[in-house]
Design a protein around this motif. Structure first.
Motif, PDB file in Angstrom:
ATOM      1  N   SER A   1       0.721  -1.396   0.024  1.00  0.00           N
ATOM      2  CA  SER A   1       0.152  -0.032   0.101  1.00  0.00           C
ATOM      3  C   SER A   1       0.771   1.129   0.128  1.00  0.00           C
ATOM      4  N   ASP A   2       2.165   1.102   0.266  1.00  0.00           N
ATOM      5  CA  ASP A   2       2.898   2.381   0.383  1.00  0.00           C
ATOM      6  C   ASP A   2       3.397   2.631  -1.239  1.00  0.00           C
ATOM      7  N   ILE A   3       3.209   1.833  -1.999  1.00  0.00           N
ATOM      8  CA  ILE A   3       3.663   2.156  -3.387  1.00  0.00           C
ATOM      9  C   ILE A   3       2.691   3.033  -3.926  1.00  0.00           C
ATOM     10  N   ASP A   4       3.261   4.039  -4.812  1.00  0.00           N
ATOM     11  CA  ASP A   4       2.222   5.029  -5.542  1.00  0.00           C
ATOM     12  C   ASP A   4       1.987   4.798  -7.136  1.00  0.00           C
ATOM     13  N   ALA A   5       3.019   4.133  -7.525  1.00  0.00           N
ATOM     14  CA  ALA A   5       3.120   3.591  -9.247  1.00  0.00           C
ATOM     15  C   ALA A   5       3.986   2.605  -9.273  1.00  0.00           C
ATOM     16  N   VAL A   6       3.602   2.009 -10.456  1.00  0.00           N
ATOM     17  CA  VAL A   6       4.495   0.688 -10.683  1.00  0.00           C
ATOM     18  C   VAL A   6       5.051   0.923 -12.223  1.00  0.00           C
ATOM     19  N   VAL A   7       6.341   0.703 -12.383  1.00  0.00           N
ATOM     20  CA  VAL A   7       6.955   0.710 -13.646  1.00  0.00           C
ATOM     21  C   VAL A   7       7.337  -0.708 -14.093  1.00  0.00           C
ATOM     22  N   PHE A   8       7.060  -1.199 -15.039  1.00  0.00           N
ATOM     23  CA  PHE A   8       7.078  -2.541 -15.201  1.00  0.00           C
ATOM     24  C   PHE A   8       7.921  -2.868 -16.736  1.00  0.00           C
ATOM     25  N   GLY A   9       8.840  -3.618 -16.707  1.00  0.00           N
ATOM     26  CA  GLY A   9       9.519  -4.021 -17.904  1.00  0.00           C
ATOM     27  C   GLY A   9       9.991  -5.592 -18.241  1.00  0.00           C
ATOM     28  N   LYS A  10       9.787  -5.818 -19.335  1.00  0.00           N
ATOM     29  CA  LYS A  10      10.214  -6.753 -19.776  1.00  0.00           C
ATOM     30  C   LYS A  10      10.615  -6.782 -21.469  1.00  0.00           C
ATOM     31  N   ALA A  11      11.276  -7.912 -22.100  1.00  0.00           N
ATOM     32  CA  ALA A  11      11.914  -7.826 -23.201  1.00  0.00           C
ATOM     33  C   ALA A  11      10.700  -8.468 -24.140  1.00  0.00           C
ATOM     34  N   PRO A  12      11.163  -8.784 -25.504  1.00  0.00           N
ATOM     35  CA  PRO A  12       9.911  -9.082 -26.461  1.00  0.00           C
ATOM     36  C   PRO A  12       8.813 -10.253 -25.631  1.00  0.00           C
ATOM     37  N   ASP A  13       7.649 -10.074 -25.885  1.00  0.00           N
ATOM     38  CA  ASP A  13       6.336 -10.717 -25.456  1.00  0.00           C
ATOM     39  C   ASP A  13       6.529 -12.150 -25.911  1.00  0.00           C
ATOM     40  N   LEU A  14       7.130 -12.425 -26.955  1.00  0.00           N
ATOM     41  CA  LEU A  14       7.143 -13.667 -27.631  1.00  0.00           C
ATOM     42  C   LEU A  14       7.981 -14.633 -26.768  1.00  0.00           C
ATOM     43  N   PHE A  15       8.620 -14.234 -25.839  1.00  0.00           N
ATOM     44  CA  PHE A  15       9.709 -15.172 -25.058  1.00  0.00           C
ATOM     45  C   PHE A  15       8.322 -15.870 -24.230  1.00  0.00           C
ATOM     46  N   GLU A  16       7.472 -15.349 -23.688  1.00  0.00           N
ATOM     47  CA  GLU A  16       6.363 -16.105 -22.987  1.00  0.00           C
ATOM     48  C   GLU A  16       5.232 -16.304 -23.791  1.00  0.00           C
ATOM     49  N   GLY A  17       5.158 -15.698 -24.727  1.00  0.00           N
ATOM     50  CA  GLY A  17       3.785 -16.026 -25.708  1.00  0.00           C
ATOM     51  C   GLY A  17       2.853 -15.413 -25.181  1.00  0.00           C
ATOM     52  N   VAL A  18       2.805 -14.228 -24.226  1.00  0.00           N
ATOM     53  CA  VAL A  18       1.718 -13.593 -23.935  1.00  0.00           C
ATOM     54  C   VAL A  18       1.927 -12.105 -24.286  1.00  0.00           C
ATOM     55  N   MET A  19       0.821 -11.680 -25.247  1.00  0.00           N
ATOM     56  CA  MET A  19       0.801 -10.336 -25.535  1.00  0.00           C
ATOM     57  C   MET A  19       0.814  -9.382 -24.625  1.00  0.00           C
ATOM     58  N   ARG A  20       1.292  -8.305 -24.519  1.00  0.00           N
ATOM     59  CA  ARG A  20       1.387  -7.291 -23.226  1.00  0.00           C
ATOM     60  C   ARG A  20       1.036  -7.693 -21.951  1.00  0.00           C
ATOM     61  N   PRO A  21       1.685  -8.543 -21.451  1.00  0.00           N
ATOM     62  CA  PRO A  21       1.561  -9.546 -20.335  1.00  0.00           C
ATOM     63  C   PRO A  21       1.164  -8.378 -19.095  1.00  0.00           C
ATOM     64  N   GLU A  22       1.500  -7.314 -19.268  1.00  0.00           N
ATOM     65  CA  GLU A  22       1.170  -6.226 -18.194  1.00  0.00           C
ATOM     66  C   GLU A  22      -0.185  -6.071 -18.049  1.00  0.00           C
ATOM     67  N   LEU A  23      -0.960  -6.489 -18.976  1.00  0.00           N
ATOM     68  CA  LEU A  23      -2.478  -6.321 -18.776  1.00  0.00           C
ATOM     69  C   LEU A  23      -2.825  -7.322 -17.650  1.00  0.00           C
ATOM     70  N   PHE A  24      -2.151  -8.393 -17.678  1.00  0.00           N
ATOM     71  CA  PHE A  24      -2.838  -9.560 -16.481  1.00  0.00           C
ATOM     72  C   PHE A  24      -1.905  -9.671 -15.311  1.00  0.00           C
TER      73      PHE A  24
END
Ligand SMILES: [Zn+2]
Lengths: 356, 176, 145
Positions: free
Chosen positions: A21-44
């Protein structure tokens, strides 16, 4: 994937003695989505990162994305927009044949793309062939001190590297990074929200990101202009004029052994064509004058999307004095660095033990 | 428990429609005639093959009027021999891949090296393009990095460029 | 404009996904013909289960409950022409299904003879496959109850 991310995030929260609850914002990074085969995994994955109801930003600059994720998190604090930001990056490469993705379909892995520029470096600089193996041994010896390193090869020596199979000439198997699953997380706060823990924070002294087009004639893969410019800006922000003297250690992105001498030159630690001599003289060894990749580096674990963030985090751990067994003595300032794509994205930060 | 379900097997499979640009169509037609075409940027004079339809450095569009023919021959300036079966991949055979700098240009194209044993490959070799055959007027999927429409490179048999000449070519290529 | 047909490229990659303890338990249940849900620390029943409470980021509890394969359609979308990799190869409805006893919705396919039979609030039940492997497809689809 959520479990991997949450393991990194909960450790960072525990280290900072903070709650989700202390976190105000989240920055998420990963390389090509093809590595896991989930397009735009930040959605889930957003809610797994505690991002529900908060601002969330996805970064993507291929292999350098982790360092961009760290730097962008810092920007959100520097801008005054937020007080406490979680930067988090991951890659889970075990799920598919990543060599097919990285090898452009040729099954050779990323080494196929980079081996040619490595040969160019060797032929141009006149570096002797044992330099690559020297880097491989040094980083794997360092990895033995790091509980989070994936590849641990007790008793590794130059003979073992030189006798390992030739995978992508001139790179032998032990001169290549492994395929990894991994995640990293860093928490940024404003000065007034610095957690009151026994462990001191790392201070950001300078940061920079640069990119260039992947394909146009006159672009050098050996000493890319964007890398030089990126370093120059980070040094200017940190007030550094002689990086080799003014920095105490560095975590640089070395997925294949020969990238260490190439990047030592690109980042201004050595004159062009001279980087290999620093390796040969053990200057970048753990007990050398300028240790490079005391953590074992990317050669010992390369969860691609996370690897750049981990370089930044390792630099921060060195200046905080929390690196444990692979702590370099008396580190006041350190560099975290990553590159990505066809040697076309660069991100660098310089952190210090003292407020700049 | 040992018989718990611990993994999920899945296949991600997507169909993409890829309408070719005009530049790509003209390039394909040229490949069918075993010719290599490029666009020359009107501002910086850099050459691009296959033509992009723009210069990313100057950010200007290029069209048919900037099209020129370039030599499908050049000098091997760097190479690697890959042994994918020695790493963690299944399958894959030993092969050589190299960068050929086209004559009279600063363009290097990557591709498989044909007609030469991996052990005999060296920089400075004179190489020429091995063309792909069009399928129904289309370029087959390249299945990897490398020049579109060019299957690989084979030695011309001409005398090698010297080490100095190769370094000079690389230096010229690096000038912005 | 040219009359040449637009070329189609198929991009395909196989994946083997490690599930982790929470999702593993859910998939093991499916293989055994059972549907399991887990509870957040505030007591909300999640099906499919998550490792965490999506609203707070807090880890979920270790409290599990078994659900029947019956539920209510919360919402739906009709698919007249299924794609080659859809669950059913005949016209069907993608549905959000609130299983009885759950506080969250499960996405699955509902098979009906024609679109006119679909309605929000309709009761459905799971149709299990005989051969189950530990996959959401172990439920072939849902059908009107
Ligand atoms: Zn131009």
């Amino acid at each position: 994937m959520p479990g991997l991310l949450r393991e990194a995030a909960t450790r960072a929260l525990a280290d900072a003695e903070l709650e989700w609850s202390d976190i105000d914002a989240v920055v998420f990074g990963k390389a090509p989505d093809l590595f896991e085969g989930v397009m735009r995994p930040e959605l889930f994955l957003n809610d797994a990162m505690g991002g529900a109801g908060k601002p969330m930003f996805r970064m993507h600059t291929a292999g350098s994305v982790g360092a961009h994720t760290a730097i962008f998190g810092a920007h959100l604090i520097e801008s005054g927009q937020y007080e406490c930001v979680l930067s988090i990056a991951f890659e889970k490469q075990s799920e598919t044949d990543t060599s097919r993705i990285l090898g452009g379909g040729s099954r050779g892995g990323a080494g196929v793309a980079f081996a040619s520029s490595i040969r160019q470096y060797i032929e141009k600089s006149g570096a002797p062939p044992h330099i690559g193996p020297l880097v491989a041994v040094k980083d794997r010896l360092n990895a033995l001190k790091n509980p989070h390193a994936q590849l641990k090869i007790p008793g590794i020596d130059i003979k073992m590297v030189e006798e390992s199979e030739m995978v992508v000439e001139p790179l032998r198997k032990l001169e290549c990074c492994p395929t990894s699953d991994g995640a990293g997380a860093i928490i940024f706060t404003s000065e007034k929200r610095i957690p009151k823990t026994e462990r001191p924070p790392a201070w950001l002294h300078g940061s920079s990101t640069r990119s260039e087009a992947s394909g146009h004639p006159s672009r050098s893969w050996v000493n890319p202009l964007a890398g030089q410019q990126c370093a120059a800006e980070a040094y200017a922000q940190a007030g550094i004029t002689n990086p080799l003297e003014e920095l105490d250690c560095a975590e640089i992105y070395v997925p294949f052994s020969w990238f260490e001498p190439m990047w030592l030159e690109n980042l201004g630690f050595a004159e062009e064509g001279q980087g290999w001599k620093m390796v040969d003289d053990d200057i970048t060894a753990f007990d050398g004058a300028f240790p490079v990749n005391a953590s074992g580096g990317v050669l010992s674990a390369n969860a691609i999307g996370a690897a750049g963030l981990i370089r930044c985090a390792e630099a921060a751990m060195q200046v905080r004095g929390t690196a444990g067994e692979h702590q370099v003595p008396d580190v006041r300032r350190a560099m975290g660095h990553a590159f990505g794509g066809a040697s076309q994205y660069f991100a660098i930060w310089i952190v210090g033990s003292e407020k700049p | 428990m040992s018989d718990d379900v611990k993994v999920l097997n899945s296949v991600v499979s997507l169909d993409y429609e890829r309408p070719p640009t005009r530049a790509a169509r003209r390039y394909t037609e040229a490949v069918g005639e075993k010719r290599l075409i490029a666009h020359r940027c009107p501002e910086c004079e850099r050459l691009y093959t296959p033509p992009k339809g723009y210069c990313p450095v100057c950010v200007v569009l290029t069209t048919d009027e900037h099209e020129i023919e370039v030599s499908p021959e050049g000098v091997l300036v760097s190479y690697t021999v890959t042994n994918p079966d020695k790493l963690h991949q299944q399958g894959g055979k030993t092969s050589a891949r190299g960068d050929v700098m086209l004559d009279g240009t600063r363009i290097t194209l990557m591709g498989e090296l044909d007609g030469v044993e991996a052990a005999d490959v060296h920089t400075g070799m004179r190489m020429r393009a091995v063309w792909v055959e069009l399928e129904d007027g289309r370029l087959p999927s390249s299945g990897g990095w490398g020049a579109v429409g060019i299957k690989g490179w084979e030695p011309t048999g001409e005398p090698d460029a010297s080490r100095e000449e190769v370094q000079e070519l690389l230096k010229k290529a690096g000038e912005s | 404009m040219s009359d040449t047909p637009v070329p189609i490229d198929t991009v395909e990659m196989p994946y083997v996904r490690t599930l982790g303890p929470v999702i593993s338990r859910f998939f093991t249940g499916l293989r055994d013909g059972e549907i399991w849900a887990n509870k957040t620390r505030t007591g909300k029943v999640q099906c499919p289960p998550f490792e965490y409470d999506p609203y707070t980021g807090e880890s979920a509890s270790d409290d599990w409950v078994q659900l029947d394969g019956t539920g209510t359609v919360s919402s739906w979308a009709w698919v007249e022409e299924p794609l080659r990799n859809h669950l059913l190869q005949e016209p069907f409805a993608w549905c959000l299904i609130r299983l009885d006893g759950a506080d969250t919705d499960l996405v699955h396919a509902v098979r009906v003879a024609d679109k006119g039979q679909m309605a929000t609030g309709m009761r459905v039940e799971a149709r299990w496959r005989d051969e189950r492997i530990g996959h959401l497809r172990d439920i072939e689809c849902f059908e009107p109850a």
